[in-house]
Each structure stands twice: as structure tokens, then as C-alpha cells.
Design an enzyme around this catalytic site. Structure first.
Site, PDB file in Angstrom:
ATOM      1  N   ALA A  87       0.806  -1.222   0.000  1.00  0.00           N
ATOM      2  CA  ALA A  87       0.000   0.000   0.000  1.00  0.00           C
ATOM      3  C   ALA A  87       0.840   1.274   0.000  1.00  0.00           C
ATOM      4  CB  ALA A  87      -0.925   0.012   1.220  1.00  0.00           C
ATOM      5  N   TYR A  88       2.126   1.165   0.288  1.00  0.00           N
ATOM      6  CA  TYR A  88       2.953   2.363   0.387  1.00  0.00           C
ATOM      7  C   TYR A  88       3.308   2.887  -1.014  1.00  0.00           C
ATOM      8  CZ  TYR A  88       3.747   0.992   5.291  1.00  0.00           C
ATOM      9  OH  TYR A  88       3.595   0.639   6.607  1.00  0.00           O
ATOM     10  N   GLN A  89       2.740   4.047  -1.327  1.00  0.00           N
ATOM     11  CA  GLN A  89       3.030   4.734  -2.599  1.00  0.00           C
ATOM     12  C   GLN A  89       2.830   3.807  -3.811  1.00  0.00           C
ATOM     13  OE1 GLN A  89       3.425   6.601   0.348  1.00  0.00           O
ATOM     14  NE2 GLN A  89       5.439   5.629   0.341  1.00  0.00           N
TER      15      GLN A  89
END
Length: 331
Positions: free
Chosen positions: A60-62
Site C-alpha cells: 500500500a505504500y506509494q
């Protein structure tokens, strides 16, 4: 650097885990303060040089670019079997549920995407990012067990859950012969200590490693009251977690500063040294070289019982905030 076994696993991890939420293409995420690949690589390389071998990221990070940056850096700067890589997956979307994609299919698709992003054949720790109230627990645990059996993850962990949920999940895993959770990544720091009510005791009794996130309260525990940074000014999510209790928290932050000055160390060192007395390997985010340097120095700082009590004394109960607040059904 010092190292510790991660709960009931065979993973030997550094006492500081590098949190990689600050790495990735800002255009693919909600955080404007994230680092581009060049600067991310500098910090990852410096962490490795200081003995950090444990890295935490998430799909989900970036938009997956954090995983991509981390994977490429580790491929260039480290041997795969000398680092411990953790990533996380999110629950199924409403569209996936309506399309009939099972939890097991979703988890396998997520790990395959993460491995593609990382450029790796397996991760050491695959973390259930937040509780899925729309899916039977059996389906989640069976899906994770399939990932482990397929050799795509060595162990599984969980994040953002209640102690009763972790206990139920591991009881089910034990009963069915599935892989169980060896670690929990919860919200825990000097100004948010609600994990001490039940989670810490469960983990202590069952040897489940605590690897807390927000170890410095999004920078608040590394700066004197009134000092600021780009993240403190722009991170709306962190503001939502901490701004409502800033008055009661500031006394603790003031004591961190006082103790840091007395010892001739940074506030980061004091805050993390305290957390290291409670947790196996706190997740420390870094967007500057100095951030990881301060985190690593904390491993060698010892606080005595009187100093620990002094830091803890002003704490008052806090309401649930952040992901736990957002993902708790109304009951």
C-alpha cells in the site's frame, strides 16, 4: 547493532527495523514528504552499514513503489539471505468481493504482486496489514498458510489488531495445523501506550514479537514542543492521531527532552531506548541519514528503572486513533 530472535521464528533481526513508508513515488501515495529512489537508496545503504538487517514495507505504500525501491536497493547492497524483509497486504476490496475473488485467491495475488515489486522469490515475514471484518478468519489463515507452504513467505505477522483477535487467530492456526503469527505490529510509543493493556501481556506469554510502528509518534518524540518539520506540518493522518492529545502528551515530550539533555543524547535515542525495553524491534521510519543514525544509537542507550518511571508517570489513557479507530466496527 544488537540482534534478537523474532518471536517463535528462526529470524535473527536487528533491534531496529527500518520502516520504509517514507520511500516511494509521492505521486502514487498520500504522503508528499516521501523520498525519491536516489535518496531512499542512500538511507537503506547507510542502515545496512550500521547493522540494520530488518526492513518493513507494504504494497500500500506509494502504490507499491516503496517495495520497488527497497527491493532494488537490497539487491545492489546486500545478500538476500543476510536481510529480513517484511511486507504487508490489505483486505479484499468491495469490488473483489462482488467479483467472487476468495480471500485465499486475494492473498496469493497480493503476495505475487509484492514479490514482483521487490524482485524477490520470497519474503521473510508477510504481514496481515489490518483486520478484515468482511471475511471469515479461517479463510485468512488458510490463505496465509498457503503462502507459507508455497515458499513465498517464511513466516507471517499481523498489524493493527486487538489482542483477542491475535489470540483467536493463533488458536485457529494451532488447531488446523496452519502457520501462526510470530509478530504483531501495533501502534505503540511513549505517548500512545494502549498496547500495554492486553497485547503486551499476550505477546509476553506466547513469545510473539512486538514490532511497533509510529515508534517516535510521527516525529513528535524526537522534537521539543514547538519544533516542527515538513512531515509534522503536512501529515494530516498523523495530525489526526496526535493533535487532539497534544496538551497531555507535551509533558512526556518535555521529560524526554530533559532526560536527553541530561544524558547528552538525542530525544530520538531516549524515546527509542524506552521502547526497546518493551518491544523486540521497533519500526523506525527514516527520511534523513540522521534519522537512522539516531535510531541505531538508541540500541546502546540504557535507561534505569527510575528514568523509565519518570518518562511513564504523566501518561493518561488515550482513545483509539488512526487505523485501529478506522477499522473497528460499531459494536
Amino acid at each position: 547493532m544488537k540482534y534478537v530472535k523474532l518471536g517463535n521464528s528462526d529470524l535473527e533481526v536487528s533491534r531496529i527495523c527500518m520502516g520504509c513508508m517514507g520511500f516511494g513515488d509521492a505521486g502514487n501515495g498520500q504522503h508528499s514528504w516521501t523520498l525519491d529512489e536516489e535518496h531512499s537508496r542512500e538511507i537503506i545503504k547507510h542502515g545496512l552499514e550500521m547493522g540494520v538487517n530488518f526492513f518493513d514495507t507494504a504494497i500500500a505504500y506509494q502504490g507499491g513503489t516503496s517495495e520497488q525501491y527497497l527491493g532494488r536497493a537490497l539487491r545492489d547492497f546486500a545478500k538476500r539471505d543476510e536481510v529480513v524483509v517484511a511486507t504487508k497486504f490489505l483486505p479484499r476490496t468491495q469490488d473483489e468481493r462482488e467479483a467472487g475473488i476468495s480471500a485465499q485467491q486475494h492473498i496469493m495475488q497480493m503476495i505475487d504482486k509484492s514479490l514482483h515489486n521487490l524482485g524477490m522469490d520470497y519474503v521473510d515475514l508477510y504481514i496481515y496489514h489490518m483486520w478484515d471484518y468482511q471475511t471469515p478468519l479461517y479463510d485468512i489463515m488458510e490463505g496465509l498458510n498457503q503462502v507459507v507452504k508455497a515458499g513465498k513467505a517464511r513466516y507471517i505477522g499481523i498489524s493493527n489488531c486487538y489482542a483477542y483477535q491475535l489470540a483467536k487467530a493463533n488458536a485457529l492456526a494451532d488447531r488446523e495445523g496452519f502457520a501462526g503469527f510470530v509478530s504483531v505490529q501495533g501502534h505503540y510509543n511513549l505517548i500512545f501506550r494502549e498496547e500495554e493493556r492486553e497485547m503486551a501481556r499476550l505477546c509476553g506469554e506466547d513469545n510473539i514479537a512486538m514490532t511497533p510502528y509510529s515508534a517516535l509518534a510521527s516525529g513528535r518524540l524526537s522534537k521539543r514542543p514547538g519544533e516542527t518539520s515538513k512531515r509534522l506540518e503536512e501529515d494530516a493522518y498523523a495530525k489526526g492521531k496526535y493533535d487532539n492529545t497534544s496538551e497531555q502528551d507535551n509533558e512526556i515530550i518535555r521529560r524526554v527532552d530533559e532526560l536527553a539533555q541530561k544524558k547528552g543524547v538525542s530525544m530520538t535515542e531516549v524515546s527509542l531506548a524506552w521502547l526497546l525495553t518493551k518491544a523486540a524491534s521497533p519500526v523506525a521510519g527514516a527520511t534523513k541519514l540522521s534519522h537512522i543514525e539516531g535510531a541505531v544509537k538508541a540500541v546502546d542507550l540504557t535507561l534505569d528503572a527510575e528514568e523509565i518511571a519518570y518518562l511513564e508517570e504523566p501518561y493518561v489513557p488515550h482513545k483509539l486513533v488512526g487505523v485501529m479507530q478506522q477499522n473497528t466496527p460499531n459494536v
